[in-house]
Design an enzyme around this catalytic site. Structure first.
Site, PDB file in Angstrom:
ATOM      1  N   SER A 142      48.118  16.877  95.543  1.00 16.53           N
ATOM      2  CA  SER A 142      48.669  17.902  94.666  1.00 16.53           C
ATOM      3  C   SER A 142      50.142  17.582  94.442  1.00 16.53           C
ATOM      4  O   SER A 142      50.890  17.407  95.400  1.00 16.53           O
ATOM      5  CB  SER A 142      48.504  19.261  95.351  1.00 16.53           C
ATOM      6  OG  SER A 142      49.078  20.291  94.594  1.00 16.53           O
ATOM      7  N   LYS A 172      50.703  20.385  89.244  1.00 15.09           N
ATOM      8  CA  LYS A 172      51.017  21.805  89.148  1.00 15.09           C
ATOM      9  C   LYS A 172      51.616  22.042  87.768  1.00 15.09           C
ATOM     10  O   LYS A 172      52.499  21.267  87.336  1.00 15.09           O
ATOM     11  CB  LYS A 172      52.022  22.191  90.236  1.00 15.09           C
ATOM     12  CG  LYS A 172      51.440  22.132  91.642  1.00 15.09           C
ATOM     13  CD  LYS A 172      50.399  23.228  91.825  1.00 15.09           C
ATOM     14  CE  LYS A 172      49.988  23.340  93.288  1.00 15.09           C
ATOM     15  NZ  LYS A 172      49.009  24.426  93.495  1.00 15.09           N
ATOM     16  N   ASP A 197      46.723  22.624  88.040  1.00 12.86           N
ATOM     17  CA  ASP A 197      46.646  23.885  88.787  1.00 12.86           C
ATOM     18  C   ASP A 197      47.808  24.772  88.355  1.00 12.86           C
ATOM     19  O   ASP A 197      48.968  24.410  88.538  1.00 12.86           O
ATOM     20  CB  ASP A 197      46.726  23.616  90.297  1.00 12.86           C
ATOM     21  CG  ASP A 197      46.509  24.873  91.135  1.00 12.86           C
ATOM     22  OD1 ASP A 197      46.339  25.964  90.560  1.00 12.86           O
ATOM     23  OD2 ASP A 197      46.510  24.750  92.384  1.00 12.86           O
ATOM     24  N   GLU A 222      42.757  24.565  87.237  1.00 11.97           N
ATOM     25  CA  GLU A 222      42.577  25.484  88.358  1.00 11.97           C
ATOM     26  C   GLU A 222      43.386  26.771  88.132  1.00 11.97           C
ATOM     27  O   GLU A 222      44.576  26.717  87.824  1.00 11.97           O
ATOM     28  CB  GLU A 222      43.063  24.745  89.614  1.00 11.97           C
ATOM     29  CG  GLU A 222      42.743  25.388  90.932  1.00 11.97           C
ATOM     30  CD  GLU A 222      43.253  24.512  92.093  1.00 11.97           C
ATOM     31  OE1 GLU A 222      43.440  23.278  91.918  1.00 11.97           O
ATOM     32  OE2 GLU A 222      43.484  25.076  93.161  1.00 11.97           O
ATOM     33  N   ASP A 247      40.440  29.273  92.231  1.00  6.35           N
ATOM     34  CA  ASP A 247      40.964  29.129  93.594  1.00  6.35           C
ATOM     35  C   ASP A 247      41.240  30.546  94.111  1.00  6.35           C
ATOM     36  O   ASP A 247      40.354  31.166  94.738  1.00  6.35           O
ATOM     37  CB  ASP A 247      42.233  28.246  93.547  1.00  6.35           C
ATOM     38  CG  ASP A 247      42.984  28.167  94.870  1.00  6.35           C
ATOM     39  OD1 ASP A 247      42.550  28.774  95.854  1.00  6.35           O
ATOM     40  OD2 ASP A 247      44.051  27.500  94.931  1.00  6.35           O
ATOM     41  N   LYS A 271      38.722  27.101 100.040  1.00  4.97           N
ATOM     42  CA  LYS A 271      39.763  27.060 101.084  1.00  4.97           C
ATOM     43  C   LYS A 271      39.330  28.038 102.159  1.00  4.97           C
ATOM     44  O   LYS A 271      39.256  29.246 101.898  1.00  4.97           O
ATOM     45  CB  LYS A 271      41.103  27.545 100.524  1.00  4.97           C
ATOM     46  CG  LYS A 271      41.836  26.563  99.644  1.00  4.97           C
ATOM     47  CD  LYS A 271      43.110  27.204  99.118  1.00  4.97           C
ATOM     48  CE  LYS A 271      43.859  26.243  98.215  1.00  4.97           C
ATOM     49  NZ  LYS A 271      44.895  26.953  97.437  1.00  4.97           N
ATOM     50  N   GLY A 299      43.740  22.797  99.733  1.00  4.64           N
ATOM     51  CA  GLY A 299      44.686  22.549 100.817  1.00  4.64           C
ATOM     52  C   GLY A 299      45.821  23.547 100.758  1.00  4.64           C
ATOM     53  O   GLY A 299      46.114  24.098  99.691  1.00  4.64           O
TER      54      GLY A 299
HETATM   55  C1  NPQ Z   1      46.833  25.592  95.661  1.00  4.01           C
HETATM   56  N1  NPQ Z   1      47.920  24.186  97.410  1.00  4.01           N
HETATM   57  O1  NPQ Z   1      45.881  24.858  95.520  1.00  4.01           O
HETATM   58  C2  NPQ Z   1      47.820  25.464  96.814  1.00  4.01           C
HETATM   59  C3  NPQ Z   1      48.966  26.271  96.650  1.00  4.01           C
HETATM   60  C4  NPQ Z   1      50.099  26.202  97.580  1.00  4.01           C
HETATM   61  C5  NPQ Z   1      48.086  21.840  97.852  1.00  4.01           C
HETATM   62  O2  NPQ Z   1      48.405  22.777  95.765  1.00  4.01           O
HETATM   63  C6  NPQ Z   1      53.412  26.510 101.266  1.00  4.01           C
HETATM   64  C7  NPQ Z   1      52.202  26.886 101.780  1.00  4.01           C
HETATM   65  C8  NPQ Z   1      53.488  26.140  99.959  1.00  4.01           C
HETATM   66  C9  NPQ Z   1      51.076  26.895 101.007  1.00  4.01           C
HETATM   67  C10 NPQ Z   1      52.419  25.778  97.847  1.00  4.01           C
HETATM   68  C11 NPQ Z   1      48.158  22.972  96.910  1.00  4.01           C
HETATM   69  C12 NPQ Z   1      52.358  26.151  99.174  1.00  4.01           C
HETATM   70  C13 NPQ Z   1      51.150  26.532  99.700  1.00  4.01           C
HETATM   71  C14 NPQ Z   1      51.287  25.808  97.081  1.00  4.01           C
HETATM   72  C15 NPQ Z   1      50.022  26.548  98.877  1.00  4.01           C
HETATM   73  O3  NPQ Z   1      46.963  26.494  94.875  1.00  4.01           O
HETATM   74 MG    MG Z   2      45.204  26.142  93.677  1.00  2.00          MG
END
Ligand code: NPQ
Ligand code: MG
Length: 376
Positions: A142, A172, A197, A222, A247, A271, A299
């Site tokens: 990501s 993102k 995402d 996403e 998500d 998740k 994640g």
């Molecule tokens: C998602 N994760 O899929 C999340 C969002 C996300 C890997 O994109 C600190 C802790 C910062 C958790 C930033 C990924 C974060 C976090 C983004 C989760 O939406």
């Molecule tokens: Mg997400």
């Protein structure tokens, strides 16, 4: 009979190797709660709480998790030291909500129970799929919004991940940072698996903006809209050709079933922390697998503890897209466990019992900002 005698909460501070910016904010470090469940035989099991310090991704946050664990969830299990995973799951369900706090505790007890039985988490989760569970999983990565909003910085970062062997790139996006960066990455790497995402950053009126990215051959977009807007996602899915993947919206088996029924989603990001644990994560996987709906493992910038368990989950047969199960060095210079290292774009499922890894005591001690012991 083995019982859970003590629960220790460890709060750790993990500096990120680079800031991670999403549509909901920028993180420079990860404030993480680890739960250690200690049995009457002195075996420790581990679980990771994926909540952030502040309620930006979901309503949970670390201080709130510490409180609900200490005051409500841990007492439910320490009352008699229950260790059977299904019974633990039923017990915790008496508390409404708080899936991330529940996941951390349920996983710690499950890990302890599996260790006492010398059974791997992946074999427990995949029990319904004999011979179909993988021993390594395809990994994606990501990519945050560069704090500078510079396209060349984005391309440099993606280039590093492509060279490292990641099998899928996720960008993102948010209004103002979408079609242009997606086009730049697609033009530079015409063949890579690419997805986006938005973390809820768009509105129902933004269908045309999102449709403008259909030509970049994306695997999925996403969570474009707010998490409670299933019908908005269904309407959007009719307006764009890129598959919609939910998500934040998918908080339970029932919501997953509803979202599929109303065609708000055609792919699901699973998740465990968001749905209340690995048992529920497997139920959502099973539901999707039966219907031929593709899932992948999300994640939350986990340490090796959460990562180990996610890699085990992602080994089930319905996880057919690469997950956000990146290597330790995507986020951290030093992981709290021995690092997960990418091998040809894959991570190996740990071979030891339970989640298969544990914190390295000296590193855990160095990272710890607070801890508490809760006894029977
Ligand atoms: C998602 N994760 O899929 C999340 C969002 C996300 C890997 O994109 C600190 C802790 C910062 C958790 C930033 C990924 C974060 C976090 C983004 C989760 O939406
Ligand atoms: Mg997400």
């Amino acid at each position: 009979m083995t019982r859970i005698d003590r629960i220790r909460l460890h709060r750790i501070d993990m500096p990120l190797i680079r800031p991670f910016r999403t549509s909901f904010g920028t993180q420079d470090a990860r404030d993480i709660l680890l739960v250690e469940a200690i049995t009457s035989d002195g075996v420790s099991g581990w679980g990771e709480c994926v909540a952030m310090s502040w309620p930006g991704y979901s309503y949970e946050y670390v201080d709130g998790c510490v409180d609900v664990l200490t005051e409500h969830l841990v007492p439910l299990v320490l009352r008699d030291g229950v260790v059977d995973p299904l019974e633990v799951h039923r017990r915790l369900a008496r508390v409404q909500g708080h899936p991330m706090a529940k996941t951390a505790l349920e996983t710690a007890i499950l890990d302890a129970w599996l260790r006492t039985r010398s059974e791997r988490l992946v074999d427990f989760l995949g029990a319904e799929y004999p011979g179909q569970v993988r021993d390594e999983v395809d990994c994606g990565v990501s990519v945050g919004i560069p704090p500078s909003e510079s396209l060349s910085e984005l391309l440099d970062e993606v280039s590093g991940y492509v060279d490292a062997g990641y099998r899928r790139i996720k960008l993102k996006i948010e209004p103002g940072w979408d079609a242009q960066p997606v086009r730049a990455v697609r033009e530079t790497w015409p063949e890579i698996l690419l997805q986006t995402d938005a973390n809820q950053a768009y509105t129902r009126g933004d269908a045309a903006l999102l449709a403008a990215m259909d030509r970049f051959d994306l695997l999925l977009v996403e969570q474009p809209l707010p998490e409670d807007d299933l019908l908005g996602h269904a309407a959007l899915a009719r307006e764009i050709t890129t598959p919609v993947c939910l998500d934040e919206s998918i908080t339970s088996v029932a919501v997953a079933e509803t979202a599929l029924a109303v065609e708000a989603t055609s792919v699901i990001n699973i998740k465990p922390g968001r749905v209340g644990g690995y048992l529920t994560a497997v139920e959502i996987h099973d539901l999707c697998h039966q219907r031929g709906v593709v899932v992948w493992c999300g994640g939350m910038l986990e340490t090796g503890i959460g990562r180990a368990a996610n890699v085990a989950l992602a080994a089930l047969p319905g996880f057919t897209l690469p997950g956000d199960t990146s290597a330790s060095n995507r986020y951290y210079a030093v992981d709290v466990t021995p690092p997960f290292v990418l091998d040809e774009g894959r991570l190996a499922v740990p071979s030891a019992p339970g989640i298969g890894v544990e914190p390295i005591p000296e590193i855990l001690a160095e990272l710890t900002t607070w801890s508490a012991l809760i006894e029977r």
